[in-house]
Design an enzyme around this catalytic site. Structure first.
Site, short mmCIF file in Angstrom:
data_model
loop_
_atom_site.label_atom_id
_atom_site.label_comp_id
_atom_site.label_asym_id
_atom_site.label_seq_id
_atom_site.Cartn_x
_atom_site.Cartn_y
_atom_site.Cartn_z
CD GLU A 163 -2.77 1.06 2.55
OE1 GLU A 163 -3.89 1.58 2.51
OE2 GLU A 163 -2.31 0.51 3.58
CE LYS A 168 -7.72 0.90 3.28
NZ LYS A 168 -6.62 1.72 3.86
CB CYS A 174 -4.25 -1.63 4.59
SG CYS A 174 -3.33 -1.19 6.10
#
Length: 280
Positions: free
Chosen positions: A46, A119, A162
């Site tokens: 990321e 995301k 993440c």
């Protein structure tokens, strides 16, 4: 698409800073090292192109989907090395809005984008014991709303980023589509990484009987942030196959899909689900 049974994957660990060109130079070097070690599918962490000082830094380097120097870099690396390459996350412009999407782009060996994941879960938390303490990702980032699984020569690849790691319903949704391998590029904080990183990654591998490849950011960044590192490659039984705790580098290990198929045949927990999962 024909699926390979055995192949080598790479997870790149970086300490990205304030200069995009410098970060891409580092990524270039580490990708080459992973290729030298036989990796055919490689994932960057990321924020590989930039970890800035403030929220607006990502907005300043945003790109339109399909064009821009960061995407050109990813395309060139995939084509040059003849690999499949995942750009962990980068800021993608949102039409008419002062925000971005945190997009993960998967390139095939010809340098073509075959999948994009935005995301879904944004990091709006107060981290006790962290010098920065309060994170408000949603102030500059618009969330995605789609599950993404890509067909590749290495099986069906599920994409996530993440903070998604903390939401198991998302991964069960991916597993329901036949995911074989999960990519989870991250920049976990040092505090939350020490507490939860490995245990959550191993849990996702076990719950979904899939391989997990988790490239990470590590160390103290120029903008003041500290990330945990410890990039991991985990098998479907939850065993850690390889790890890179505290350094910049390229983690490479062999994947064997016949082991995945054998485990799913012998331990078919994915077929025993009795509740419908609504990942949203």
């Amino acid at each position: 698409m024909t699926t390979r049974s055995q192949f080598r994957v790479g997870a790149i660990q970086m300490t990205s800073g304030l200069d995009v060109d410098t970060n891409l130079d580092t990524a270039h070097t580490l990708i080459a090292a992973a290729v030298e070690d036989g990796a055919e599918l490689i994932a960057l962490p990321e924020f590989f192109a930039l970890i800035g000082r403030q929220r607006d830094d990502a907005f300043q380097i945003r790109e339109q989907y399909g064009q821009g120097p960061i995407q050109d870099f990813l395309r060139d690396q995939a084509r040059r090395h003849g690999i499949w390459l995942l750009g962990g996350s980068m800021p993608m412009a949102v039409e008419g809005a002062p925000r971005v999407r945190a997009a993960s782009l998967l390139y095939d060996s010809a340098g073509e984008v075959v999948a994009r994941y935005d995301k879904v879960h944004l990091f709006d938390v107060h981290v006790e014991g962290d010098s920065k303490r309060i994170y408000q990702e949603s102030q500059g980032v618009e969330p995605g709303n789609q599950l993404v699984v890509a067909d590749t020569p290495f099986g069906r690849l599920g994409l996530s980023i993440c903070y998604d790691l903390r939401f198991p319903e998302l991964f069960r949704g991916l597993a329901d589509t036949g995911m074989d391998m999960l990519m989870l590029p991250s920049a976990f904080t040092a505090v939350t990484g020490r507490a939860h990183w490995e245990v959550l990654l191993r849990a996702r591998a076990i719950e979904n009987l899939c391989y997990v490849i988790a490239p990470a950011q590590w160390g103290r960044h120029e903008g003041g942030r500290e990330t945990y590192g410890d990039s991991l490659i985990i098998d479907p039984w939850g065993d850690v196959l390889a790890r890179l705790p505290e350094s910049v580098g390229a983690l490479v290990h062999e994947i064997d899909l016949s082991r995945l198929n054998e485990l799913r045949s012998r331990f078919p927990s994915l077929d025993h689900t009795t509740l419908e999962v609504n990942w949203r």
